[in-house]
Structure formats: structure tokens, C-alpha cells
Design a protein around this motif. Structure first.
Motif, PDB file in Angstrom:
ATOM      1  N   ASN A   1      12.418  24.744  23.564  1.00 33.03           N
ATOM      2  CA  ASN A   1      12.958  25.962  24.176  1.00 33.03           C
ATOM      3  C   ASN A   1      14.286  25.708  24.885  1.00 33.03           C
ATOM      4  OD1 ASN A   1      10.606  27.262  23.341  1.00 33.03           O
ATOM      5  ND2 ASN A   1       9.533  26.795  25.248  1.00 33.03           N
ATOM      6  N   THR A   2      14.456  24.520  25.421  1.00 35.41           N
ATOM      7  CA  THR A   2      15.673  24.212  26.178  1.00 35.41           C
ATOM      8  C   THR A   2      16.710  23.449  25.364  1.00 35.41           C
ATOM      9  OG1 THR A   2      14.656  22.166  27.005  1.00 35.41           O
ATOM     10  CG2 THR A   2      14.358  24.171  28.324  1.00 35.41           C
ATOM     11  N   GLY A   3      16.369  23.047  24.153  1.00 37.23           N
ATOM     12  CA  GLY A   3      17.308  22.280  23.333  1.00 37.23           C
ATOM     13  C   GLY A   3      17.289  20.794  23.610  1.00 37.23           C
ATOM     14  N   ASP A   4      16.349  20.317  24.434  1.00 32.64           N
ATOM     15  CA  ASP A   4      16.277  18.891  24.721  1.00 32.64           C
ATOM     16  C   ASP A   4      15.761  18.085  23.542  1.00 32.64           C
ATOM     17  OD1 ASP A   4      17.254  19.327  27.234  1.00 32.64           O
ATOM     18  OD2 ASP A   4      15.280  19.428  28.191  1.00 32.64           O
ATOM     19  N   ASP A   5      15.207  18.754  22.539  1.00 30.88           N
ATOM     20  CA  ASP A   5      14.741  18.029  21.360  1.00 30.88           C
ATOM     21  C   ASP A   5      15.892  17.631  20.440  1.00 30.88           C
ATOM     22  OD1 ASP A   5      15.240  20.705  20.749  1.00 30.88           O
ATOM     23  OD2 ASP A   5      13.902  20.659  19.023  1.00 30.88           O
ATOM     24  N   ARG A   6      17.104  18.148  20.683  1.00 30.60           N
ATOM     25  CA  ARG A   6      18.300  17.734  19.946  1.00 30.60           C
ATOM     26  C   ARG A   6      18.945  16.582  20.698  1.00 30.60           C
ATOM     27  NH1 ARG A   6      17.677  20.159  15.233  1.00 30.60           N
ATOM     28  NH2 ARG A   6      19.910  19.951  14.857  1.00 30.60           N
ATOM     29  N   LEU A   7      18.970  15.417  20.065  1.00 33.42           N
ATOM     30  CA  LEU A   7      19.324  14.185  20.767  1.00 33.42           C
ATOM     31  C   LEU A   7      20.731  13.735  20.420  1.00 33.42           C
ATOM     32  CD1 LEU A   7      16.016  12.194  20.174  1.00 33.42           C
ATOM     33  CD2 LEU A   7      16.546  13.820  21.996  1.00 33.42           C
ATOM     34  N   PHE A   8      21.411  13.225  21.434  1.00 33.37           N
ATOM     35  CA  PHE A   8      22.663  12.489  21.257  1.00 33.37           C
ATOM     36  C   PHE A   8      22.314  11.026  21.484  1.00 33.37           C
ATOM     37  CE2 PHE A   8      26.924  11.148  23.042  1.00 33.37           C
ATOM     38  CZ  PHE A   8      27.518  11.053  21.792  1.00 33.37           C
ATOM     39  N   LEU A   9      21.858  10.366  20.421  1.00 35.90           N
ATOM     40  CA  LEU A   9      21.209   9.077  20.528  1.00 35.90           C
ATOM     41  C   LEU A   9      22.238   7.949  20.508  1.00 35.90           C
ATOM     42  CD1 LEU A   9      18.326   8.082  20.848  1.00 35.90           C
ATOM     43  CD2 LEU A   9      18.201   7.784  18.379  1.00 35.90           C
ATOM     44  N   VAL A  10      22.982   7.841  21.597  1.00 35.40           N
ATOM     45  CA  VAL A  10      23.935   6.744  21.759  1.00 35.40           C
ATOM     46  C   VAL A  10      23.302   5.607  22.552  1.00 35.40           C
ATOM     47  CG1 VAL A  10      26.193   6.097  22.657  1.00 35.40           C
ATOM     48  CG2 VAL A  10      25.856   8.335  21.618  1.00 35.40           C
ATOM     49  N   SER A  11      22.535   5.937  23.565  1.00 35.59           N
ATOM     50  CA  SER A  11      21.792   4.970  24.359  1.00 35.59           C
ATOM     51  C   SER A  11      20.329   5.398  24.356  1.00 35.59           C
ATOM     52  CB  SER A  11      22.339   4.923  25.791  1.00 35.59           C
ATOM     53  OG  SER A  11      22.203   6.194  26.406  1.00 35.59           O
ATOM     54  N   PRO A  12      19.404   4.506  24.722  1.00 30.03           N
ATOM     55  CA  PRO A  12      17.979   4.874  24.739  1.00 30.03           C
ATOM     56  C   PRO A  12      17.717   6.089  25.623  1.00 30.03           C
ATOM     57  CG  PRO A  12      18.223   2.505  24.918  1.00 30.03           C
ATOM     58  CD  PRO A  12      19.610   3.078  25.022  1.00 30.03           C
ATOM     59  N   LEU A  13      16.871   6.978  25.122  1.00 28.04           N
ATOM     60  CA  LEU A  13      16.528   8.205  25.823  1.00 28.04           C
ATOM     61  C   LEU A  13      15.032   8.258  26.070  1.00 28.04           C
ATOM     62  CD1 LEU A  13      18.689  10.780  23.809  1.00 28.04           C
ATOM     63  CD2 LEU A  13      19.260   9.689  25.981  1.00 28.04           C
ATOM     64  N   ILE A  14      14.647   8.862  27.188  1.00 23.04           N
ATOM     65  CA  ILE A  14      13.244   9.084  27.512  1.00 23.04           C
ATOM     66  C   ILE A  14      12.909  10.522  27.151  1.00 23.04           C
ATOM     67  CG2 ILE A  14      11.520   9.162  29.344  1.00 23.04           C
ATOM     68  CD1 ILE A  14      13.026   6.979  30.774  1.00 23.04           C
ATOM     69  N   ILE A  15      12.023  10.695  26.190  1.00 21.39           N
ATOM     70  CA  ILE A  15      11.608  12.022  25.733  1.00 21.39           C
ATOM     71  C   ILE A  15      10.453  12.480  26.610  1.00 21.39           C
ATOM     72  CG2 ILE A  15      10.942  13.395  23.748  1.00 21.39           C
ATOM     73  CD1 ILE A  15      13.636  11.960  23.515  1.00 21.39           C
ATOM     74  N   CYS A  16      10.552  13.691  27.132  1.00 21.78           N
ATOM     75  CA  CYS A  16       9.593  14.198  28.118  1.00 21.78           C
ATOM     76  C   CYS A  16       8.855  15.409  27.560  1.00 21.78           C
ATOM     77  CB  CYS A  16      10.323  14.556  29.414  1.00 21.78           C
ATOM     78  SG  CYS A  16       9.245  15.242  30.687  1.00 21.78           S
ATOM     79  N   HIS A  17       7.546  15.390  27.670  1.00 21.92           N
ATOM     80  CA  HIS A  17       6.695  16.537  27.350  1.00 21.92           C
ATOM     81  C   HIS A  17       6.031  17.014  28.633  1.00 21.92           C
ATOM     82  CE1 HIS A  17       3.540  19.075  25.715  1.00 21.92           C
ATOM     83  NE2 HIS A  17       2.633  18.265  26.249  1.00 21.92           N
ATOM     84  N   GLU A  18       6.418  18.185  29.096  1.00 25.60           N
ATOM     85  CA  GLU A  18       5.840  18.733  30.318  1.00 25.60           C
ATOM     86  C   GLU A  18       4.432  19.234  30.058  1.00 25.60           C
ATOM     87  OE1 GLU A  18       6.523  22.497  33.357  1.00 25.60           O
ATOM     88  OE2 GLU A  18       8.220  21.711  32.192  1.00 25.60           O
ATOM     89  N   ILE A  19       3.482  18.763  30.866  1.00 28.90           N
ATOM     90  CA  ILE A  19       2.075  19.161  30.714  1.00 28.90           C
ATOM     91  C   ILE A  19       1.870  20.460  31.489  1.00 28.90           C
ATOM     92  CG2 ILE A  19      -0.311  18.440  31.042  1.00 28.90           C
ATOM     93  CD1 ILE A  19       0.590  15.573  30.921  1.00 28.90           C
ATOM     94  N   ASN A  20       1.954  21.563  30.791  1.00 31.64           N
ATOM     95  CA  ASN A  20       1.745  22.879  31.389  1.00 31.64           C
ATOM     96  C   ASN A  20       0.582  23.574  30.697  1.00 31.64           C
ATOM     97  OD1 ASN A  20       2.863  23.595  28.914  1.00 31.64           O
ATOM     98  ND2 ASN A  20       4.892  23.947  29.788  1.00 31.64           N
ATOM     99  N   GLN A  21       0.470  24.883  30.901  1.00 32.59           N
ATOM    100  CA  GLN A  21      -0.656  25.625  30.335  1.00 32.59           C
ATOM    101  C   GLN A  21      -0.637  25.634  28.808  1.00 32.59           C
ATOM    102  OE1 GLN A  21      -0.591  29.512  32.089  1.00 32.59           O
ATOM    103  NE2 GLN A  21      -1.067  28.782  34.154  1.00 32.59           N
ATOM    104  N   ASN A  22       0.515  25.482  28.194  1.00 34.07           N
ATOM    105  CA  ASN A  22       0.602  25.465  26.735  1.00 34.07           C
ATOM    106  C   ASN A  22       0.451  24.074  26.145  1.00 34.07           C
ATOM    107  OD1 ASN A  22       1.171  28.262  26.731  1.00 34.07           O
ATOM    108  ND2 ASN A  22       3.346  27.859  27.116  1.00 34.07           N
ATOM    109  N   SER A  23       0.257  23.081  26.994  1.00 27.65           N
ATOM    110  CA  SER A  23       0.158  21.706  26.523  1.00 27.65           C
ATOM    111  C   SER A  23      -1.288  21.368  26.190  1.00 27.65           C
ATOM    112  CB  SER A  23       0.678  20.738  27.596  1.00 27.65           C
ATOM    113  OG  SER A  23       0.408  19.401  27.242  1.00 27.65           O
TER     114      SER A  23
END
Length: 416
Positions: free
Chosen positions: A249-271
Motif C-alpha cells: 500500500n505504501t510502495g515499500d515493496d519496491r526496492l532500491f537494492l543498493v545496500s542491504p535492506l530490512i523488509i518489514c511486515h507490520e502485524i496488524n488485523q490483516n496479518s
């Protein structure tokens, strides 16, 4: 009369420490559960699924190009050599057959006889002429004459079929060589996934990195939970796939993979982890499959890298150690610490229970004093105020704010 009787030797067993005795059953149970748990996707990205009882095998032949590309290298090279050898032998036999039917082999010493192919005196020479024709070598010793119409026709057929075979086999080998599977091996995932607090919310996180300097263009990340479920109607669905939002929803799944990134999944009611606590996680048989896709910058071909995390590889109450440091004019990534994690303060309850506690702690503060007095009276308000105060104190102990010096605290604790 006395008789010497050997007394049995008493072997004193060493007693394990109390903590080891308490943790041993849990370790054995975890090891047994890991042994029984079958992975859906291996850590290297290979899918642990085999197709059996496939009767419509003709479908593989209808897409023969993809079938050849998917074969292993040894089998692919064997087919490559076999196809060329068979075509050379077949057309070599045809050239020998034409010479035999025309009588060229019987007039080898007759200088007045015009053969179909000059200097063709047997099957071996016919085979060599077939290789020269199909590969367009043209040594010039054996040549076709203009007095052989059937030879001219065979020459046209072999030239056309040879070009088709060359285009097909060379194209197959080129595609197999340029496949981006090897590029995916330089895309790394952290060994473990972690669950900890981020911005006041429980989050499941894992780290991805690219070892090459050439970037993955249009990189995107997806995550799926693989877990068997039973519907309300009693239907059992093995290996049910549930999408996990990692920033769609926020576009964080589109990565600019130049350096290591930490992918985050927020545990909410839809998780799917909404009602999962630390105790439940250690007992659940689940698997989180992560898929990284993008285009290789050098070739423009789509590349996909996969990995997975079973329940024993999801660490509750940990964070990833920073790997990026600022040097003199550039940023440096320390891949020695890529998989390292450290412990942090995290509530052991589920995200749902945590949200319920936050709602209960905030709800009395939103009520006005006048409305509360008119509804329940002063004594009840004082009693509920004390209960609210106790809840706030307990909540503050569970969710104590983490300072920027968490790592320093961890190091100091380890020294102690």
C-alpha cells in the motif's frame, strides 16, 4: 565359610544443571518438530515439490525449446552433440546412396565419368562431405558437379535443415547460458527472520542484500505464509498460501537494492500473525516464503530469488545488527554481520492482545469526569481509576521505551 562376592560397581551419573534439565525436553521437542517439518521452499530457493503421475507427457514435446532449456547441463550437451551427429550421418548416407545408385563408386578410375560429387569414394568420404556442406567449411577437395540434379536438390535440403538445426541448438544453448539463475545466487537473504517492536507495533522483519555492484532494476519483494488450514465447513486445505503485506500500500515493496535492506511486515488485523504470540509461534508449523524479483541490469532478463523461514527460524524479540557504516567519502557494507541479530525488549504476547491492552489503558482517559460521575458515582470512579493506574504501570513495564543505546545495553549485559 566366608565367600568373596564381588559387589557390583556403582557408577555415579553426573547430574545436569537445573537449567539444562529444564531446557533439554524443549530442545529435543524442537529438534523433533524440525525433523518432521517438511519445507515447501528450500533456503536456496528451490521448490521442494515433485510432479508425479503426469500422463500428458506430450505437452513437454509441444514446447520442446523450453524442455531443452530446463534440462540439466550434461543431458543438454549430450542432446546437442547427438543432434548434429545424427544429421551428419543421415545426410552422409544420402550422399553415399546417390553415388551408389548413379554408379559413381564403380567408375572411380574412369576419368571420362562425371560423378555427382568429385573425389567421393565411399561412406567415410560421403560423411566428411556432409559435414563440410552443413558447416559451410568448404575445403574445396570434394565438390558437387552440375550433372547431378538429385545432388543439387539434396544440397538445398541439407543447407536449409542445417540452418534450422544451427539456429535451434545454438539458440537453446545461448538461452541456457544467459539464464539469470546464477544472478539470483548473489541475492542473499538473512538466515533468520525476527519479530520485534518498530514504531510501537509488532513487526516481522528479514533482511535482503545484493552482493554485486550491478543493480537489480525494478526490484520488488513479496511474502507468503504457507500453512495448512481447515475451513468452517470442515474442508482441509494443505499448504494454504496467504499473502503478507510488506509495503504494497505504501510502495515499500519496491526496492532500491543498493545496500542491504530490512523488509518489514507490520502485524496488524490483516496479518496472519495477528493472534500469534511467542508461545504459539514455537508450536506452529508454518513457513514464510519470500520472493525477490527484478530485472538484471546487464541483460534485461527477469530474475527471481526465493527463500523461506520456518517457525524455528523466526526469532521473537530480536533485531538485526547494523551493517552500514560511513567511511571517508563512501558507505561500506559489512557482510560479516549480515546475518547477526541481537536481543531487544519485546512483549511476548500477540499483537491482538497488545492492542487490547493499549485500548483498555487509553479508554478511561477519554471519558470526561462529569459524565463518569453521573453514570457510576465517585466511589466506583476511584476504584476504576486505581485499576487503570495498575494497568498503566504494568503496560509501562511491558512496553518500556527502548533507548538508542540498546546495543550498548546488550554488550554490557554480555560482559556481566
Amino acid at each position: 565359610m566366608e565367600q568373596d562376592v564381588e559387589s557390583p560397581a556403582i557408577i555415579k551419573q553426573h547430574k545436569l544443571p537445573k537449567q539444562a534439565r529444564e531446557e533439554l525436553p524443549h530442545q529435543l521437542a524442537e529438534r523433533e518438530r524440525n525433523r518432521r517439518l517438511q519445507r515447501y521452499v528450500q533456503k536456496d530457493g528451490k521448490c521442494n515439490v515433485h510432479h508425479g503421475n503426469v500422463r500428458e507427457t506430450y505437452r513437454y514435446l509441444t514446447d520442446i525449446f523450453t524442455t531443452l532449456v530446463d534440462l540439466k547441463w550434461m543431458l543438454n550437451l549430450f542432446i546437442f552433440v547427438l543432434v548434429y551427429t545424427v544429421t551428419w550421418l543421415f545426410f552422409g548416407f544420402m550422399w553415399w546412396l546417390i553415388a551408389y545408385l548413379r554408379g559413381d563408386l564403380e567408375h572411380l578410375s574412369d576419368n571420362k565419368w562425371t560423378p555427382c560429387v568429385n573425389n567421393l569414394n565411399g561412406f567415410v568420404s560421403a560423411f566428411l562431405f556432409s559435414i563440410e556442406t552443413e558447416t559451410t567449411i568448404g575445403y574445396g577437395y570434394r565438390v558437387i558437379t552440375d550433372q547431378c540434379p538429385e545432388g543439387i536438390l539434396l544440397l538445398l535440403i541439407q543447407s536449409v535443415l542445417g540452418s534450422i538445426v544451427n539456429a535451434f541448438m545454438v539458440g537453446c544453448m545461448f538461452v541456457k547460458i544467459s539464464q539469470p539463475k546464477k544472478r539470483a545466487e548473489t541475492l542473499v537473504f538473512s538466515t533468520n527472520a525476527v519479530i520485534s517492536m518498530r514504531d510501537g507495533r509488532l513487526c516481522l522483519m528479514f533482511r535482503v542484500g545484493d552482493l554485486r555492484n550491478s543493480h537489480i532494476v525494478e526490484a520488488s519483494i513479496r511474502a507468503k505464509l504457507i500453512k495448512s488450514k481447515q475451513t468452517k465447513e470442515g474442508e482441509f486445505i494443505p499448504l494454504n498460501q496467504t499473502d503478507m503485506n510488506v509495503g504494497y500500500n505504501t510502495g515499500d515493496d519496491r526496492l532500491f537494492l543498493v545496500s542491504p535492506l530490512i523488509i518489514c511486515h507490520e502485524i496488524n488485523q490483516n496479518s496472519p500473525f495477528w493472534e500469534v504470540s511467542q508461545a504459539n509461534l514455537s508450536m506452529d508449523e508454518l513457513e514464510v516464503v519470500v520472493i525477490l524479483e527484478g530485472m538484471v541490469e546487464a541483460t534485461g532478463m527477469t530474475c527471481q530469488a526465493r527463500s523461506s523461514y520456518v517457525s524455528s527460524e523466526i526469532k521473537w524479540g530480536y533485531r538485526f545488527t547494523p551493517v552500514l557504516t560511513l567511511e571517508d567519502g563512501f558507505y561500506e557494507v559489512d557482510y560479516n554481520s549480515f546475518h547477526d541479530i541481537y536481543e531487544t525488549n519485546t512483549p511476548s504476547c500477540s499483537a491482538k492482545e497488545l492492542a487490547d491492552m493499549n485500548n483498555r489503558s487509553r479508554l478511561p482517559l477519554t471519558w470526561s469526569l462529569a459524565s463518569k460521575l453521573s453514570q457510576q458515582g465517585l466511589p466506583e470512579l476511584e476504584q476504576e481509576g486505581q485499576e487503570t493506574k495498575m494497568i498503566l504501570l504494568n503496560q509501562e513495564k511491558i512496553l518500556q521505551p527502548e533507548r538508542n543505546g540498546d546495543i550498548a545495553n546488550v554488550e554490557s549485559e554480555s560482559k556481566v
